[in-house]
Design an enzyme around this catalytic site. Structure first.
Site, PDB file in Angstrom:
ATOM      1  N   ARG A 176      17.421 -56.776-102.934  1.00  0.00           N
ATOM      2  CA  ARG A 176      17.915 -55.615-103.684  1.00  0.00           C
ATOM      3  C   ARG A 176      19.421 -55.394-103.503  1.00  0.00           C
ATOM      4  NH1 ARG A 176      13.999 -57.091-105.256  1.00  0.00           N
ATOM      5  NH2 ARG A 176      11.950 -56.115-105.250  1.00  0.00           N
ATOM      6  N   SER A 226       9.173 -48.334-107.127  1.00  0.00           N
ATOM      7  CA  SER A 226       9.079 -48.239-105.662  1.00  0.00           C
ATOM      8  C   SER A 226      10.282 -47.464-105.156  1.00  0.00           C
ATOM      9  CB  SER A 226       9.094 -49.626-105.034  1.00  0.00           C
ATOM     10  OG  SER A 226       7.977 -50.340-105.468  1.00  0.00           O
ATOM     11  N   GLU A 296      15.193 -47.158-102.060  1.00  0.00           N
ATOM     12  CA  GLU A 296      15.620 -48.232-102.969  1.00  0.00           C
ATOM     13  C   GLU A 296      16.283 -47.591-104.194  1.00  0.00           C
ATOM     14  OE1 GLU A 296      12.901 -51.455-103.648  1.00  0.00           O
ATOM     15  OE2 GLU A 296      13.441 -51.559-105.778  1.00  0.00           O
TER      16      GLU A 296
HETATM   17  P1  FAD Z   1      19.779 -48.494-113.611  1.00  0.00           P
HETATM   18  O1  FAD Z   1      18.671 -47.738-112.973  1.00  0.00           O
HETATM   19  O2  FAD Z   1      20.405 -47.919-114.823  1.00  0.00           O
HETATM   20  O3  FAD Z   1      20.899 -48.787-112.514  1.00  0.00           O
HETATM   21  C1  FAD Z   1      20.528 -49.287-111.238  1.00  0.00           C
HETATM   22  C2  FAD Z   1      21.805 -49.746-110.529  1.00  0.00           C
HETATM   23  O4  FAD Z   1      22.342 -50.867-111.222  1.00  0.00           O
HETATM   24  C3  FAD Z   1      22.913 -48.684-110.537  1.00  0.00           C
HETATM   25  O5  FAD Z   1      23.632 -48.813-109.349  1.00  0.00           O
HETATM   26  C4  FAD Z   1      23.785 -49.069-111.738  1.00  0.00           C
HETATM   27  O6  FAD Z   1      25.133 -48.652-111.618  1.00  0.00           O
HETATM   28  C5  FAD Z   1      23.676 -50.571-111.671  1.00  0.00           C
HETATM   29  N1  FAD Z   1      23.849 -51.224-112.979  1.00  0.00           N
HETATM   30  C6  FAD Z   1      23.045 -51.157-114.067  1.00  0.00           C
HETATM   31  N2  FAD Z   1      23.516 -51.948-115.054  1.00  0.00           N
HETATM   32  C7  FAD Z   1      24.666 -52.511-114.565  1.00  0.00           C
HETATM   33  C8  FAD Z   1      25.622 -53.425-115.080  1.00  0.00           C
HETATM   34  N3  FAD Z   1      25.528 -53.950-116.317  1.00  0.00           N
HETATM   35  N4  FAD Z   1      26.677 -53.786-114.300  1.00  0.00           N
HETATM   36  C9  FAD Z   1      26.812 -53.275-113.056  1.00  0.00           C
HETATM   37  N5  FAD Z   1      25.937 -52.408-112.495  1.00  0.00           N
HETATM   38  C10 FAD Z   1      24.879 -52.047-113.245  1.00  0.00           C
HETATM   39  N6  FAD Z   1      12.345 -52.979-109.614  1.00  0.00           N
HETATM   40  C11 FAD Z   1      12.044 -54.198-109.105  1.00  0.00           C
HETATM   41  O7  FAD Z   1      12.945 -54.865-108.546  1.00  0.00           O
HETATM   42  N7  FAD Z   1      10.784 -54.712-109.187  1.00  0.00           N
HETATM   43  C12 FAD Z   1       9.769 -54.046-109.789  1.00  0.00           C
HETATM   44  O8  FAD Z   1       8.658 -54.546-109.859  1.00  0.00           O
HETATM   45  C13 FAD Z   1      10.058 -52.763-110.344  1.00  0.00           C
HETATM   46  N8  FAD Z   1       9.073 -52.049-110.937  1.00  0.00           N
HETATM   47  C14 FAD Z   1       9.368 -50.829-111.455  1.00  0.00           C
HETATM   48  C15 FAD Z   1       8.340 -50.103-112.088  1.00  0.00           C
HETATM   49  C16 FAD Z   1       8.607 -48.861-112.637  1.00  0.00           C
HETATM   50  C17 FAD Z   1       7.502 -48.084-113.299  1.00  0.00           C
HETATM   51  C18 FAD Z   1       9.926 -48.330-112.591  1.00  0.00           C
HETATM   52  C19 FAD Z   1      10.234 -47.001-113.225  1.00  0.00           C
HETATM   53  C20 FAD Z   1      10.946 -49.041-111.974  1.00  0.00           C
HETATM   54  C21 FAD Z   1      10.677 -50.291-111.387  1.00  0.00           C
HETATM   55  N9  FAD Z   1      11.674 -51.028-110.749  1.00  0.00           N
HETATM   56  C22 FAD Z   1      11.382 -52.262-110.226  1.00  0.00           C
HETATM   57  C23 FAD Z   1      13.037 -50.465-110.583  1.00  0.00           C
HETATM   58  C24 FAD Z   1      14.035 -50.803-111.720  1.00  0.00           C
HETATM   59  O9  FAD Z   1      13.360 -51.018-112.949  1.00  0.00           O
HETATM   60  C25 FAD Z   1      14.896 -52.002-111.387  1.00  0.00           C
HETATM   61  O10 FAD Z   1      15.694 -51.782-110.236  1.00  0.00           O
HETATM   62  C26 FAD Z   1      15.839 -52.385-112.545  1.00  0.00           C
HETATM   63  O11 FAD Z   1      16.445 -53.621-112.253  1.00  0.00           O
HETATM   64  C27 FAD Z   1      16.926 -51.345-112.804  1.00  0.00           C
HETATM   65  O12 FAD Z   1      17.513 -51.633-114.061  1.00  0.00           O
HETATM   66  P2  FAD Z   1      18.205 -50.490-114.930  1.00  0.00           P
HETATM   67  O13 FAD Z   1      18.832 -51.126-116.102  1.00  0.00           O
HETATM   68  O14 FAD Z   1      17.243 -49.394-115.218  1.00  0.00           O
HETATM   69  O15 FAD Z   1      19.314 -49.998-113.915  1.00  0.00           O
END
Ligand code: FAD
Length: 312
Positions: A176, A226, A296
């Site tokens: 992560r 998570s 996380e």
């Molecule tokens: P955001 O939540 O918008 O941002 C997360 C972080 O990434 C922030 O620090 C943001 O600034 C940064 N960020 C986003 N885009 C960029 C970019 N283009 N450049 C630089 N920084 C950026 N995660 C897992 O790893 N495994 C799983 O199985 C998993 N299951 C999930 C299930 C559910 C129901 C939910 C709600 C979430 C889950 N997640 C899981 C968490 C999440 O989906 C992941 O961490 C995902 O990668 C976050 O992507 P996001 O675009 O929503 O990022």
């Protein structure tokens, strides 16, 4: 926020790409979060670069947002500029075994296109509700796979708006974490090399993982997945369950009864309730199990004495 900044933003983006006092609850899967002073929806790399440089010059905090699926935003919101890449920047290009996508592409859409092209290895990411940019930044992973296993390189932008091409090793992907988090970069696109497979088998694999998620995870509630990182040698959900915290509630925030690793919004929960619950869980698990959990989920904005760090 100043009228001057608004005018400068209008020099970079069209009016409809700038939202003022935008409620962030509309942009997070927790469905929680107060207003951001500005939320920008750039369409081109140059607009991202100019926005980043402008914020730096003006000394205004900025935050890169994907789908907000790993984010808890405070009830007071964010005093700064949110640059959202999820709605634009979603082009996916597949040639042979190579997949290149822009950072705003959703992992669902990528998994679908990749399956259609008969490529396997991306199935693990098919149920993660985020963007590619968020997944690279977080080195997202599930069911034994993680971004680190398949990524070959990425194009990132630094705080001066300059683009860099980084090879996999240079991305320093770990559990992560990534160099993107450490150095506050912006992911613009990333590429993957995948293996050839049969579409039917790939879709069956995705369906099986979807079934597992639906069976184990409280997908019927708003959450950020998570909530805690997996401590080495343990599972966060089991530690929480063994600490008798299943169903533990603060206001409308709850430790899911279905999966103790998830904190859920039962409807109308505030960020403060979720935050207090997270702190309670960390304290109680430490008292009962001697293991210190770490969130996380990323915090954004002000949380009482503790300032939710502007990401990363
Ligand atoms: P955001 O939540 O918008 O941002 C997360 C972080 O990434 C922030 O620090 C943001 O600034 C940064 N960020 C986003 N885009 C960029 C970019 N283009 N450049 C630089 N920084 C950026 N995660 C897992 O790893 N495994 C799983 O199985 C998993 N299951 C999930 C299930 C559910 C129901 C939910 C709600 C979430 C889950 N997640 C899981 C968490 C999440 O989906 C992941 O961490 C995902 O990668 C976050 O992507 P996001 O675009 O929503 O990022």
């Amino acid at each position: 926020m100043s009228e001057v900044l608004y005018q400068k933003l209008q020099n970079l983006l069209k009016r409809e790409q700038i939202r003022i006092n935008e409620p962030l609850a509309k942009h997070t899967t927790f469905q929680i979060g107060g207003p951001a002073d500005y939320l920008l929806l750039p369409e081109k790399d140059t607009q991202v670069a100019e926005a980043v440089v402008l914020c730096k010059e003006e000394g205004i905090p900025f935050f890169i947002l994907g789908k907000g699926s790993n984010l808890l935003v405070s009830d007071e919101g964010y005093r700064g500029v949110i640059i959202k890449l999820a709605e634009n920047f979603s082009h996916i290009d597949i040639k042979g075994n190579k997949v290149t996508a822009q950072s705003g592409a959703s992992l669902y859409d990528m998994a679908d296109s990749i399956a259609e092209h008969g490529l396997c290895g991306f199935e693990f990411a098919s149920g993660i509700p985020g963007t590619l940019g968020g997944a690279v930044t977080m080195n997202a992973g599930a069911y034994g796979g993680e971004m680190k296993d398949i990524i070959t390189d990425a194009v990132v932008m630094d705080l001066n708006g300059n683009k860099h091409y980084l090879k996999k090793e240079e991305l320093r992907l770990g559990y992560r974490k990534s160099v993107v988090q450490e150095e506050h970069m912006v992911v613009l696109e990333a590429s993957f090399l995948l293996e050839a497979g049969r579409e039917e088998d790939i879709r069956a694999g995705i369906a099986e993982l979807t079934r597992k998620r639906e069976e184990k995870q409280p997908l019927e509630y708003a959450s950020a997945g998570s909530t805690f990182k997996r401590p080495e040698g343990y599972f966060a959900g089991k530690l929480i369950m063994d600490s008798e915290l299943r169903g533990y509630q603060v206001g409308n925030a709850q430790v899911s009864e279905k999966h103790c690793g998830f904190v859920i919004n039962k409807g109308g929960a505030t960020a403060q309730e979720v935050y207090t619950l997270i702190q309670d869980v960390i304290r109680i698990v430490y008292e009962k199990q001697g293991v210190r959990l770490e969130p996380e989920v990323r915090l954004l904005g002000d949380f009482g004495n503790k300032k939710g760090k502007a990401s990363k």
